[in-house]
Design a protein around this motif. Sequence first.
Motif, PDB file in Angstrom:
ATOM      1  N   SER A   1       3.135   1.201  -5.688  1.00 45.28           N
ATOM      2  CA  SER A   1       4.493   0.741  -5.413  1.00 45.28           C
ATOM      3  C   SER A   1       5.364   1.831  -4.801  1.00 45.28           C
ATOM      4  O   SER A   1       6.341   1.540  -4.115  1.00 45.28           O
ATOM      5  N   LYS A   2       5.038   3.106  -5.032  1.00 42.75           N
ATOM      6  CA  LYS A   2       5.793   4.214  -4.446  1.00 42.75           C
ATOM      7  C   LYS A   2       4.986   4.920  -3.347  1.00 42.75           C
ATOM      8  O   LYS A   2       5.308   6.043  -2.976  1.00 42.75           O
ATOM      9  N   TYR A   3       3.966   4.268  -2.844  1.00 42.51           N
ATOM     10  CA  TYR A   3       3.123   4.867  -1.802  1.00 42.51           C
ATOM     11  C   TYR A   3       3.959   5.075  -0.545  1.00 42.51           C
ATOM     12  O   TYR A   3       4.587   4.143  -0.042  1.00 42.51           O
ATOM     13  N   PRO A   4       4.019   6.305  -0.009  1.00 46.97           N
ATOM     14  CA  PRO A   4       4.958   6.594   1.078  1.00 46.97           C
ATOM     15  C   PRO A   4       4.492   6.172   2.460  1.00 46.97           C
ATOM     16  O   PRO A   4       5.240   6.313   3.419  1.00 46.97           O
ATOM     17  N   PHE A   5       3.254   5.670   2.580  1.00 53.29           N
ATOM     18  CA  PHE A   5       2.731   5.308   3.885  1.00 53.29           C
ATOM     19  C   PHE A   5       2.338   3.835   3.916  1.00 53.29           C
ATOM     20  O   PHE A   5       2.258   3.173   2.885  1.00 53.29           O
ATOM     21  N   ARG A   6       2.066   3.341   5.094  1.00 55.98           N
ATOM     22  CA  ARG A   6       1.636   1.956   5.242  1.00 55.98           C
ATOM     23  C   ARG A   6       0.180   1.822   4.812  1.00 55.98           C
ATOM     24  O   ARG A   6      -0.675   2.619   5.200  1.00 55.98           O
ATOM     25  N   ALA A   7      -0.097   0.802   4.010  1.00 53.28           N
ATOM     26  CA  ALA A   7      -1.475   0.498   3.608  1.00 53.28           C
ATOM     27  C   ALA A   7      -2.035  -0.575   4.538  1.00 53.28           C
ATOM     28  O   ALA A   7      -1.315  -1.474   4.982  1.00 53.28           O
ATOM     29  N   TYR A   8      -3.323  -0.490   4.815  1.00 60.11           N
ATOM     30  CA  TYR A   8      -4.013  -1.444   5.681  1.00 60.11           C
ATOM     31  C   TYR A   8      -5.056  -2.215   4.879  1.00 60.11           C
ATOM     32  O   TYR A   8      -5.452  -1.808   3.785  1.00 60.11           O
ATOM     33  N   VAL A   9      -5.510  -3.315   5.449  1.00 62.28           N
ATOM     34  CA  VAL A   9      -6.520  -4.137   4.777  1.00 62.28           C
ATOM     35  C   VAL A   9      -7.762  -3.316   4.460  1.00 62.28           C
ATOM     36  O   VAL A   9      -8.356  -3.450   3.382  1.00 62.28           O
ATOM     37  N   SER A  10      -8.154  -2.454   5.370  1.00 66.17           N
ATOM     38  CA  SER A  10      -9.362  -1.646   5.147  1.00 66.17           C
ATOM     39  C   SER A  10      -9.208  -0.650   4.005  1.00 66.17           C
ATOM     40  O   SER A  10     -10.204  -0.102   3.518  1.00 66.17           O
ATOM     41  N   ASP A  11      -7.999  -0.379   3.558  1.00 65.98           N
ATOM     42  CA  ASP A  11      -7.765   0.552   2.449  1.00 65.98           C
ATOM     43  C   ASP A  11      -7.905  -0.106   1.080  1.00 65.98           C
ATOM     44  O   ASP A  11      -7.924   0.588   0.061  1.00 65.98           O
ATOM     45  N   LEU A  12      -7.961  -1.428   1.022  1.00 62.90           N
ATOM     46  CA  LEU A  12      -7.952  -2.123  -0.257  1.00 62.90           C
ATOM     47  C   LEU A  12      -9.280  -1.971  -0.983  1.00 62.90           C
ATOM     48  O   LEU A  12     -10.350  -2.066  -0.385  1.00 62.90           O
ATOM     49  N   HIS A  13      -9.190  -1.752  -2.292  1.00 67.61           N
ATOM     50  CA  HIS A  13     -10.378  -1.677  -3.146  1.00 67.61           C
ATOM     51  C   HIS A  13      -9.952  -2.029  -4.567  1.00 67.61           C
ATOM     52  O   HIS A  13      -8.780  -2.346  -4.819  1.00 67.61           O
ATOM     53  N   GLY A  14     -10.875  -1.978  -5.490  1.00 65.14           N
ATOM     54  CA  GLY A  14     -10.577  -2.344  -6.871  1.00 65.14           C
ATOM     55  C   GLY A  14      -9.597  -1.390  -7.537  1.00 65.14           C
ATOM     56  O   GLY A  14      -9.413  -0.250  -7.116  1.00 65.14           O
ATOM     57  N   LYS A  15      -8.933  -1.878  -8.588  1.00 64.98           N
ATOM     58  CA  LYS A  15      -8.003  -1.100  -9.405  1.00 64.98           C
ATOM     59  C   LYS A  15      -6.847  -0.540  -8.582  1.00 64.98           C
ATOM     60  O   LYS A  15      -6.543   0.657  -8.604  1.00 64.98           O
ATOM     61  N   MET A  16      -6.182  -1.434  -7.851  1.00 62.63           N
ATOM     62  CA  MET A  16      -4.954  -1.094  -7.125  1.00 62.63           C
ATOM     63  C   MET A  16      -3.869  -2.107  -7.513  1.00 62.63           C
ATOM     64  O   MET A  16      -4.148  -3.302  -7.581  1.00 62.63           O
ATOM     65  N   VAL A  17      -2.673  -1.642  -7.778  1.00 64.92           N
ATOM     66  CA  VAL A  17      -1.544  -2.525  -8.069  1.00 64.92           C
ATOM     67  C   VAL A  17      -0.348  -2.071  -7.238  1.00 64.92           C
ATOM     68  O   VAL A  17      -0.297  -0.929  -6.771  1.00 64.92           O
ATOM     69  N   GLY A  18       0.616  -2.981  -7.056  1.00 71.05           N
ATOM     70  CA  GLY A  18       1.822  -2.632  -6.322  1.00 71.05           C
ATOM     71  C   GLY A  18       1.599  -2.356  -4.851  1.00 71.05           C
ATOM     72  O   GLY A  18       2.376  -1.633  -4.226  1.00 71.05           O
ATOM     73  N   VAL A  19       0.560  -2.951  -4.269  1.00 73.10           N
ATOM     74  CA  VAL A  19       0.214  -2.696  -2.870  1.00 73.10           C
ATOM     75  C   VAL A  19       1.092  -3.552  -1.951  1.00 73.10           C
ATOM     76  O   VAL A  19       1.396  -4.702  -2.263  1.00 73.10           O
ATOM     77  N   SER A  20       1.476  -3.001  -0.812  1.00 76.68           N
ATOM     78  CA  SER A  20       2.233  -3.724   0.202  1.00 76.68           C
ATOM     79  C   SER A  20       1.411  -3.827   1.482  1.00 76.68           C
ATOM     80  O   SER A  20       0.737  -2.860   1.860  1.00 76.68           O
ATOM     81  N   LEU A  21       1.480  -5.002   2.120  1.00 79.21           N
ATOM     82  CA  LEU A  21       0.757  -5.224   3.376  1.00 79.21           C
ATOM     83  C   LEU A  21       1.697  -5.833   4.399  1.00 79.21           C
ATOM     84  O   LEU A  21       2.598  -6.602   4.069  1.00 79.21           O
ATOM     85  N   PHE A  22       1.432  -5.509   5.654  1.00 80.21           N
ATOM     86  CA  PHE A  22       2.146  -6.096   6.785  1.00 80.21           C
ATOM     87  C   PHE A  22       1.097  -6.628   7.741  1.00 80.21           C
ATOM     88  O   PHE A  22       0.185  -5.900   8.150  1.00 80.21           O
ATOM     89  N   GLY A  23       1.178  -7.906   8.081  1.00 78.64           N
ATOM     90  CA  GLY A  23       0.164  -8.472   8.961  1.00 78.64           C
ATOM     91  C   GLY A  23       0.523  -9.860   9.440  1.00 78.64           C
ATOM     92  O   GLY A  23       1.637 -10.350   9.241  1.00 78.64           O
ATOM     93  N   THR A  24      -0.454 -10.512  10.061  1.00 73.64           N
ATOM     94  CA  THR A  24      -0.284 -11.832  10.651  1.00 73.64           C
ATOM     95  C   THR A  24      -1.027 -12.865   9.823  1.00 73.64           C
ATOM     96  O   THR A  24      -2.182 -12.644   9.439  1.00 73.64           O
TER      97      THR A  24
END
Length: 373
Positions: free
Chosen positions: A107-130
């Motif tokens: 939730s306080k991650y300072p950079f943009r996360a991408y779909v390819s970055d997703l994996h198990g045991k992640m919470v508060g993730v933000s995504l921008f896409g179509t």
Amino acid sequence: MMMRRSNLFYGESRFHLQIFSGSMLALDSPYISNFAHNNHEEPQELCLEYGSATQVYLVPIAQHEEQVFLTPTQVRSQGPRLSCAPVDNMASQVTLPRDLHGAVDFSKYPFRAYVSDLHGKMVGVSLFGTVTSVCKVSTSGSTFYLEIEDATGVVLTKLIFTGHWSLGRVGVGHMVYISGLTCSLNKINILEVSWSEKEPGSLFVNLSLLPALLNSTCLHNISLLSDLPHSANRTHICRVRLDHIDCDSLKLSLFHNLCGYVVDELPDGLQCSFCKVACQNGCTPGFQLHLTIADDSEKVFAWCVGQTAVEFLQISPDEYMELPEDEQAMYLFTLQNESFTVAIANTSKRVDGYAENAEALPVWEITRALRCE
């Protein structure tokens, strides 16, 4: 020492200390005595008794953290200054907290996360896409699946609502921002991504429908209509003129206020074609419109609904229906060559429920329109 609830005794007084499983206590100067189950057994345990000099402290839970390494995509996306700098271990990692279940909190991650970055045991993730698809998966109408694509891949996200769908109109080709995602691995190690409306930090914004997208020049770059086929996975902002309105396609329908989908008239009443909610009083009349827009580079056949269609026609559905049929055609003809700034998205992957015959829809949807004075 772990316990769910503790009653500590001293003399005739009784002290209540409310703690929970996983909490840690610190005892200062307790009285220590042996504890035996009966007189024939050796003492096996120690008994801590609260005395006049004893103090009890609830120890704060230590915040566990984890170092997260940035991928080359993330590093390059942060701008030219960062991309020009050498990337070493210190510059390519950040430290993020873990929650009580061991998941890393983004939730306080300072950079943009991408779909390819997703994996198990992640919470508060933000995504921008179509958005590439959206569908209902529960009879209660509280669970949906939304497929989101960015430059690195596609992810299927489970949306869980406290009641019915509450995100407004969301369609294929719309650009969205979603935060508060939870990522986990199921029993066969398949990534599952979910979003719950009730969780703190959960947010969903449909950028393609924001009025500010057209009003604020700092939020967009103007595209030519001829550019659309070369970058079909995003919402384009174009300055166009209204070339032609397809009178045969123009129709009035009822739209569900919660989701913006067409309402079906069934024998037992009105029902939303998408979320299947009975909506006797929760619907609004609106236009479905096919039209041709043009600029100096190209002409594009497109469609629009609701308020966007009203912006093009410059008349409300009720006012339009009051016109005699011959005056309706004359009125539409007078709108040709009017200038607009529009947001336009590719909807080649269809979403059921926007029209009676979704296959007949043009490829391009105009999601917002603003008449140029």
